[in-house]
Write a protein that holds these residues in place. Sequence first.
Motif, PDB file in Angstrom:
ATOM      1  N   ALA A   8      -5.427  -6.038  -1.842  1.00 49.90           N
ATOM      2  CA  ALA A   8      -5.837  -5.885  -0.455  1.00 49.90           C
ATOM      3  C   ALA A   8      -5.746  -4.449   0.016  1.00 49.90           C
ATOM      4  O   ALA A   8      -6.393  -4.059   0.976  1.00 49.90           O
ATOM      5  N   THR A   9      -4.962  -3.672  -0.704  1.00 57.24           N
ATOM      6  CA  THR A   9      -4.660  -2.318  -0.231  1.00 57.24           C
ATOM      7  C   THR A   9      -5.906  -1.449  -0.105  1.00 57.24           C
ATOM      8  O   THR A   9      -6.058  -0.718   0.858  1.00 57.24           O
ATOM      9  N   LEU A  10      -6.832  -1.525  -1.070  1.00 56.58           N
ATOM     10  CA  LEU A  10      -7.977  -0.629  -1.071  1.00 56.58           C
ATOM     11  C   LEU A  10      -8.776  -0.757   0.214  1.00 56.58           C
ATOM     12  O   LEU A  10      -9.215   0.229   0.794  1.00 56.58           O
ATOM     13  N   GLN A  11      -8.946  -2.000   0.717  1.00 56.28           N
ATOM     14  CA  GLN A  11      -9.678  -2.183   1.969  1.00 56.28           C
ATOM     15  C   GLN A  11      -8.800  -1.873   3.177  1.00 56.28           C
ATOM     16  O   GLN A  11      -9.218  -1.208   4.116  1.00 56.28           O
ATOM     17  N   MET A 149      -1.769   8.206   3.197  1.00 57.22           N
ATOM     18  CA  MET A 149      -2.046   7.603   4.500  1.00 57.22           C
ATOM     19  C   MET A 149      -3.323   6.779   4.482  1.00 57.22           C
ATOM     20  O   MET A 149      -3.488   5.855   5.278  1.00 57.22           O
ATOM     21  N   THR A 150      -4.268   7.108   3.591  1.00 56.38           N
ATOM     22  CA  THR A 150      -5.554   6.420   3.541  1.00 56.38           C
ATOM     23  C   THR A 150      -6.227   6.650   2.198  1.00 56.38           C
ATOM     24  O   THR A 150      -5.961   7.652   1.527  1.00 56.38           O
ATOM     25  N   ARG A 151      -7.111   5.721   1.806  1.00 53.74           N
ATOM     26  CA  ARG A 151      -7.933   5.929   0.616  1.00 53.74           C
ATOM     27  C   ARG A 151      -9.399   6.124   0.986  1.00 53.74           C
ATOM     28  O   ARG A 151     -10.257   6.188   0.111  1.00 53.74           O
ATOM     29  N   SER A 152      -9.677   6.202   2.264  1.00 54.09           N
ATOM     30  CA  SER A 152     -11.030   6.455   2.733  1.00 54.09           C
ATOM     31  C   SER A 152     -11.343   7.943   2.624  1.00 54.09           C
ATOM     32  O   SER A 152     -10.626   8.779   3.186  1.00 54.09           O
ATOM     33  N   VAL A 218      -0.452   3.784   1.431  1.00 56.15           N
ATOM     34  CA  VAL A 218      -1.006   3.592   0.086  1.00 56.15           C
ATOM     35  C   VAL A 218       0.138   3.452  -0.903  1.00 56.15           C
ATOM     36  O   VAL A 218       0.954   4.366  -1.056  1.00 56.15           O
ATOM     37  N   HIS A 219       0.184   2.299  -1.586  1.00 55.12           N
ATOM     38  CA  HIS A 219       1.265   2.038  -2.534  1.00 55.12           C
ATOM     39  C   HIS A 219       0.684   1.503  -3.844  1.00 55.12           C
ATOM     40  O   HIS A 219      -0.125   0.590  -3.834  1.00 55.12           O
ATOM     41  N   PHE A 220       1.129   2.086  -4.949  1.00 57.19           N
ATOM     42  CA  PHE A 220       0.655   1.669  -6.267  1.00 57.19           C
ATOM     43  C   PHE A 220       1.803   1.309  -7.205  1.00 57.19           C
ATOM     44  O   PHE A 220       1.605   1.183  -8.396  1.00 57.19           O
ATOM     45  N   GLU A 221       3.002   1.142  -6.649  1.00 58.38           N
ATOM     46  CA  GLU A 221       4.161   0.923  -7.506  1.00 58.38           C
ATOM     47  C   GLU A 221       3.995  -0.274  -8.442  1.00 58.38           C
ATOM     48  O   GLU A 221       4.307  -0.211  -9.634  1.00 58.38           O
TER      49      GLU A 221
END
Length: 466
Positions: A8-11, A149-152, A218-221
């Motif tokens: 869900a994070t990407l959106q 803070m964002t991937r946009s 933004v978290h990728f752990e």
Amino acid sequence: MSHECEKATLQEVSAPITWGTRISYGLGDTACNVVMGITTAVLTLFYTDYAGVSVAVVGLAMLISRVFDGTSDVIMGVIVNKTRSKWGKARPWVLWMAVPYALCTISMFCIPQSNETVQFWYIFITYNLCTTVCYTAINVPYGTLSTLMTRSSHERDMLSVIRMALSPFGKIIAVTFTLPIVKLFGDDQAAWIKVMSIWCVIAVCLLIICFANCKETVHFEAQQQAQPKVTAGRSLKALLSNPYFWATLILWAVTCIHTTIIGTDLPYYCKYVLGNDELYSFIYTAEIVALIVGALACPLLLRRFNKRDLSLLGCVIVVAAQALIMLHPTSFSWILTMTIIRSLGQAPLTSVVFGMMGDVVEYGQWKSHIRQESLIFGAGSLGFKVGTGVTSAIMTMLLEGAGFLSSTTGGAVQPESAKEMIAAIFYWGPILVWVVAIVVLVLYRLDKIYPTIMKELAEREARGDM
């Protein structure tokens, strides 16, 4: 964190960021530039014309310092990546290092009136405490924070634009107002210390505002833990084989080297060529105001042009305006006009370069399956610091070789050879570095392939892959 949350994070983290958050983020760079504006613009003037340090000693101390300073950026990138706290991995450093940064800045101006050896070591130690340790420990996490803070890409562009629209206010405070207030306070070393103390209090307050309002989302752990452990060698190889990392490193360095050239040489040019050092504040303020106006226009221009094309057009304008200065090199009004045009051309690249670096993070993940936010910003910071350090050293050596005379009162009469060198640096230095930017941007293609990259990343992350 579950894979479902990661999916869900990407959106979710591509949602619009509020203006309050954007401004708070930009104020972080305002704070950094309150101090960094001093070190890149008038610190050399203070050392040579108020502390009586020879330009050779200043240049040597700064050149050697930049070697250490550059190394610290990569180290800080690794430290940020390993940081775990309730505030995230980049954000807490903005708070932790605010006060030490201010104190170390003030210490640079407390240089003793002593022999050259003592002065060299004092400059070397205090300059490194300020820039190598404290500035790095704030600026690398601060730059990384935008990618957390964002991937946009659009939102990163907006953060970059607001950052570069607000950061010049720090330079205005530090550079435009410093010399007049120093004169008001007595026009001596004690006056400089008082003024620096005021600026540092302002900087600390702005850093606290940035920390309080900018949160990591933004978290990728979870996904990173599910992947095989990335060795240091593989991580370094991924970074060095990323062509757009090198491109943005050079572009970032160009903007900073330009600031160093103009900031260091313009005070001397106004004082010894134009014959009035008070003109410096007017020219520098005009440049900064134009840069702010240009930055604020970038969101509208980016609706029509991509980052690369807009920046390339701006670079051509910079080179043309700088060349035109030489038509009337002693006319204050002409230099002021060309400075404004040059600054408007400089604005696009200066405004979007950090947005470009955010895109480089996504490209790197797409290419190597490794996400390197802090390492990319840390290594990029290394590039610009080494570049500006070498630039400062070269300029001071050129001035020394031309017979420049230092003074503790600012009243030295310079030989014609020194005046000619000051003028040559002012005319040709910016042209050389912006031509480099034009070459890099002609070869830059990431904007065109970026949508495809993000589509493929979304598909990977939906499967739980990097």
